[in-house]
Write a protein that holds these residues in place. Structure first.
Motif, short mmCIF file in Angstrom:
data_model
loop_
_atom_site.label_atom_id
_atom_site.label_comp_id
_atom_site.label_asym_id
_atom_site.label_seq_id
_atom_site.Cartn_x
_atom_site.Cartn_y
_atom_site.Cartn_z
N GLN A 162 5.49 100.03 22.34
CA GLN A 162 6.61 99.08 21.82
C GLN A 162 5.81 98.21 20.99
O GLN A 162 6.29 98.06 19.61
N GLN A 163 4.78 97.30 21.61
CA GLN A 163 3.94 96.56 20.77
C GLN A 163 3.25 97.32 19.52
O GLN A 163 3.00 96.66 18.45
N PHE A 164 2.74 98.49 19.81
CA PHE A 164 2.07 99.36 18.66
C PHE A 164 3.23 99.52 17.42
O PHE A 164 2.72 99.42 16.23
N SER A 165 4.20 100.01 17.86
CA SER A 165 5.14 100.24 16.80
C SER A 165 5.45 99.25 15.99
O SER A 165 5.83 98.92 14.83
N HIS A 197 -2.25 87.84 20.19
CA HIS A 197 -1.66 88.80 21.01
C HIS A 197 -0.61 87.97 21.84
O HIS A 197 0.56 88.83 21.72
N ALA A 198 -0.64 86.83 22.42
CA ALA A 198 0.34 86.21 22.90
C ALA A 198 1.41 85.80 22.14
O ALA A 198 2.56 86.07 22.52
N ILE A 199 1.33 85.20 20.92
CA ILE A 199 2.54 84.88 20.22
C ILE A 199 3.20 86.28 19.64
O ILE A 199 4.34 86.14 19.46
N PHE A 200 2.43 87.22 19.20
CA PHE A 200 2.91 88.40 18.66
C PHE A 200 4.01 88.88 19.77
O PHE A 200 5.15 89.38 19.49
N SER A 201 3.28 89.04 21.17
CA SER A 201 4.20 89.60 22.29
C SER A 201 5.44 88.64 22.42
O SER A 201 6.64 89.32 22.68
N GLN A 202 5.41 87.41 22.21
CA GLN A 202 6.56 86.50 22.55
C GLN A 202 7.52 86.85 21.38
O GLN A 202 8.72 86.77 21.69
N ILE A 256 8.02 89.54 19.80
CA ILE A 256 8.69 91.01 20.07
C ILE A 256 9.78 90.79 21.15
O ILE A 256 10.75 91.21 20.87
N ARG A 257 9.54 89.73 22.16
CA ARG A 257 10.55 89.56 23.28
C ARG A 257 11.70 89.03 22.64
O ARG A 257 12.95 89.07 22.97
#
Length: 375
Positions: free
Chosen positions: A287-290, A351-356, A358-359
């Protein structure tokens, strides 16, 4: 493909309804009734027939025990699928032990399902007969299904679990392949991030370098192997993604020069490329990669913004180019400002803000996944 399309439509409809009513499912019983039974029905099992779906089936080695599995799907009078239900929002990984005990107690069970009505985890016994595996071989996320299409590989697995197709041996083979594939991907990602001594030694031996000391590998060559992975694997993939996006949408991301006199510098473009490449390296799942493909940038007078999907809600950071070799990156709190001449200093907040994001904003339909890279 028609069956998969129909299954996707049914599950997507259930997902949309479930996400509306889940806040009203305040206990386990309402979760079972309104969220879980519709999914069981979508897989073709008649939950109104106790000969097909039996509730509260005793599941314990001890005689007279009150331990019961919430639902058991029956085949020829014996339970073959055990379903353990939890309230919405439960921490499913912490509940796996309970399902594992039922799995072992019910000797004819070949599939275990753990769910809170929104997340469905599916388990078999690939590693040891009659002992449920520690990790699910497939997961259905109904919340994610409201934002993006259910992946085809998930639909294919669910289709094999349906009442008309369920064959325990075929499901076990599929689960084994999926679990091994997932573990291999995780291993490769880990080796790319922090190459092991064994891998470094193997690769260096292929170059004719033998009898290397461990200390020499760790201090001298490990970083070279890691950089080689990034240069040979990550960067070409991201270049391919960027080319594919440019062909699909020539205007994205923002043009390099504007009528306002704003000119995107080589350094700003290098930062944008680095972010895409580095997130591909740091991504923990498909999911993150896409989602990297949805990154864009916007240039302003005096700063350069990188964002995901939406310029305001999806902002990752603002970049201000320094004149002395030190650049400033401004992340939303708690990241804050980072002034550095080493781009890897931004890895953790990036990476933390990118993950956030996406959520918060959801993951878009994948353009290219790791599985497709080698196609």
């Amino acid at each position: 493909m028609g069956a998969l399309r129909e299954l996707r439509e049914i599950l997507t409809g259930i997902a949309e309804r479930s996400n509306v009513i889940k806040s009203h499912c305040t206990n386990e019983e309402s979760t079972k009734l309104y969220l879980i039974l519709p999914v069981i029905g979508a897989l073709g099992y008649d939950y109104t027939d106790p000969l097909v779906v039996q509730p509260e089936l005793p599941a314990d080695f001890r005689t007279g025990s009150v331990d019961r599995v919430d639902f058991a799907i029956m085949q020829d009078g014996a339970p073959v699928i055990a379903i353990e239900c939890k309230s919405v929002g439960s921490d499913l990984p912490s509940c796996r032990g309970q399902l594992r005990s039922y799995f072992s107690a019910l000797q004819t069970v070949r599939l275990g399902i753990l769910t809170d009505g929104i997340m469905f985890e599916f388990f078999v016994d690939c590693d040891q007969p009659n002992v449920m595996d520690a990790e699910p071989f497939v997961t259905l996320d109904l919340e994610a299904a409201t934002r993006s299409p259910i992946p085809v590989d998930v639909l294919e697995a669910l289709n094999m679990l349906s009442s008309t197709n369920f064959q325990p041996e075929d499901v076990a083979d599929l689960a084994d392949l999926r679990l091994v594939s997932r573990r291999l991907r995780s291993l490769l990602v880990q080796e790319m991030r922090e190459p092991s001594d064994d891998l470094c030694r193997l690769m260096l031996q292929r170059l004719g370098m033998k009898n290397l000391r461990r200390s020499s590998i760790q201090t001298r060559y490990s970083s070279l192997v890691r950089d080689a992975f990034e240069q040979a694997v990550v960067i070409p993939v991201m270049d391919r993604l960027r080319t594919q996006t440019a062909q699909a949408n020539p205007l994205a991301p923002a043009q390099e020069g504007t009528a306002d006199g704003i000119v995107t510098t080589d350094r700003e473009l290098a930062v944008y490329r680095y972010v895409r490449q580095r997130l591909a390296f740091l991504s923990k799942d498909e999911q993150q990669f896409s989602a990297i493909e949805r990154l864009q940038y916007q240039d302003y007078l005096g700063k350069f913004a990188v964002y995901y999907e939406q310029i305001r809600k999806g902002r990752l950071f603002d970049f201000i180019e320094g004149s002395n070799g030190y650049d400033k990156f401004i992340f939303p709190l708690p990241g804050g400002e980072i002034i550095t001449n080493n781009m890897k200093d931004i890895d953790e907040p990036l990476h933390a803000i990118f993950s956030q994001r996406i959520r918060e904003l959801g993951a878009s339909k994948p353009v290219l996944t790791r599985n497709q890279m080698s196609a």
